[in-house]
Write an enzyme that holds these catalytic residues in place. Structure first.
Site, PDB file in Angstrom:
ATOM      1  N   ASN A  57       0.975  86.832  27.306  1.00  0.00           N
ATOM      2  CA  ASN A  57      -0.487  86.736  27.199  1.00  0.00           C
ATOM      3  C   ASN A  57      -0.901  85.293  26.966  1.00  0.00           C
ATOM      4  OD1 ASN A  57      -1.984  89.446  27.140  1.00  0.00           O
ATOM      5  ND2 ASN A  57      -0.105  89.843  26.001  1.00  0.00           N
ATOM      6  N   HIS A  92       7.257  78.924  22.167  1.00  0.00           N
ATOM      7  CA  HIS A  92       6.382  78.517  23.278  1.00  0.00           C
ATOM      8  C   HIS A  92       6.235  77.003  23.259  1.00  0.00           C
ATOM      9  CE1 HIS A  92       5.317  82.650  24.054  1.00  0.00           C
ATOM     10  NE2 HIS A  92       4.883  82.818  22.829  1.00  0.00           N
ATOM     11  N   ALA A 125       0.018  83.153  20.072  1.00  0.00           N
ATOM     12  CA  ALA A 125       1.232  82.585  19.472  1.00  0.00           C
ATOM     13  C   ALA A 125       1.477  81.142  19.895  1.00  0.00           C
ATOM     14  CB  ALA A 125       2.422  83.460  19.849  1.00  0.00           C
TER      15      ALA A 125
END
Ligand SMILES: NC(=O)c1ccc[n+]([C@@H]2O[C@H](COP(=O)([O-])OP(=O)(O)OC[C@H]3O[C@@H](n4cnc5c(N)ncnc54)[C@H](O)[C@@H]3O)[C@@H](O)[C@H]2O)c1
Length: 270
Positions: free
Chosen positions: A191, A221, A123
């Site tokens: 992750n 993010h 992502a």
């Protein structure tokens, strides 16, 4: 061209989307041959959803039966899936990347045996720049992850610290530390911190901040890389998947793109 046989371990959010892509977008190149899940209901539901010829197998027979194994289950098993794939020289896509931290020797072993290991970007955006910057000197890599409270619920770090995210009323930093500790404390949430670590300066040096707020609706993010090449900043505003708010839609799309890339001789980007 002969279609590559795909086997998926983990029939949850990511596994399901990859299976559907094998039936639709990638059907000319990939053959969904087998699926596996610890939960019998999940695996039979996925088999019914995708239809056609797909076998339900346990992990070991699945690894033997296919050309590319996709691990989309849990950080508890990703290293052992990789190990078995190395043993019998099968290509593998790993999604639960946190499970590989501390086991980087396995990646070296795969390389020495010529086993292809695919780690999708997940992502985040910016891995291309990070890998390029790694050819020179990197001073720091920092990931700031912002998730709505429901996307962090149940994380071992929060449970241990007695932090109830559903009671948080304003923007709050719930974790700051190394990627190594972030992955241990939030195995289902960051992750991407593991992916960044493996592509860059390692899990001890990569810094992570996890922030939540009841006002957040997206999994965001932000990455900041500083080094000899200059400064790189990326921000990815992800739509959380409908079935698992911890997982962003871009994560399964990156897995699908990775599988498509595995079938191509020309690839754009690194
Ligand atoms: N690399 C990335 O950017 C990224 C992004 C999101 C999620 N993930 C990781 O990918 C994995 C899958 O994510 P998801 O959103 O599909 O999760 P999910 O919870 O929706 O699905 C996981 C599935 O795996 C099955 N499973 C768990 N342990 C198993 C085992 N030992 N053997 C077989 N099956 C098992 C579960 O029953 C479930 O059906 C998770 O580990 C998650 O943390 C990675």
């Amino acid at each position: 061209m002969k279609k590559l046989k795909i086997g998926i371990i983990g029939c949850g959010t990511i596994g399901r989307e990859i299976a559907l892509a094998c039936r639709k977008k990638l059907s000319g190149k990939l053959d969904l041959a087998a699926v596996c899940d610890a939960d019998r209901h999940k695996v039979t539901a996925l088999k019914e959803t995708v239809g056609g010829r797909v076998r339900i197998l346990d992990m070991d027979p699945l690894i033997k039966a296919v050309d590319i194994v996709v691990e989309a289950a849990s950080a508890k098993i990703s290293a052992s899936v990789l190990e078995r794939c190395i043993d019998i020289r099968k290509s593998v896509v790993i999604m639960s990347v946190g499970g590989l931290l501390g086991k980087e020797a396995l990646l070296k072993k795969a390389a020495s045996k010529g086993v292809k290991v695919y780690i999708p970007s997940g992502a985040i955006c910016g891995l291309d720049g990070l890998k390029s910057a790694s050819a020179g000197k990197i001073d720091s890599v920092t990931l700031t992850t912002r998730k709505p409270p429901r996307g962090l619920q149940g994380a071992p770090y929060l449970v241990k610290k007695g932090i109830d995210v559903s009671k948080i009323k304003e923007e709050t930093v719930v974790f700051q530390g190394s990627a190594e500790d972030a992955v241990k404390g939030f195995p289902q949430n960051v992750n991407v911190a593991a992916v960044l670590s493996l592509a860059g300066i390692g899990a001890k040096k990569t810094r992570v901040r996890i922030v939540t707020s009841p006002g957040y609706t997206k999994n965001i993010h932000e990455i900041e890389i500083a080094g000899d090449c200059g400064r790189i900043m990326t921000r990815t505003e992800n739509v959380p998947s409908k079935t698992n708010p911890k997982t962003s839609a871009l994560a399964f799309l990156s897995a699908i793109a990775t599988l498509e890339g595995a079938t191509k001789s020309v690839r754009i980007g690194t």
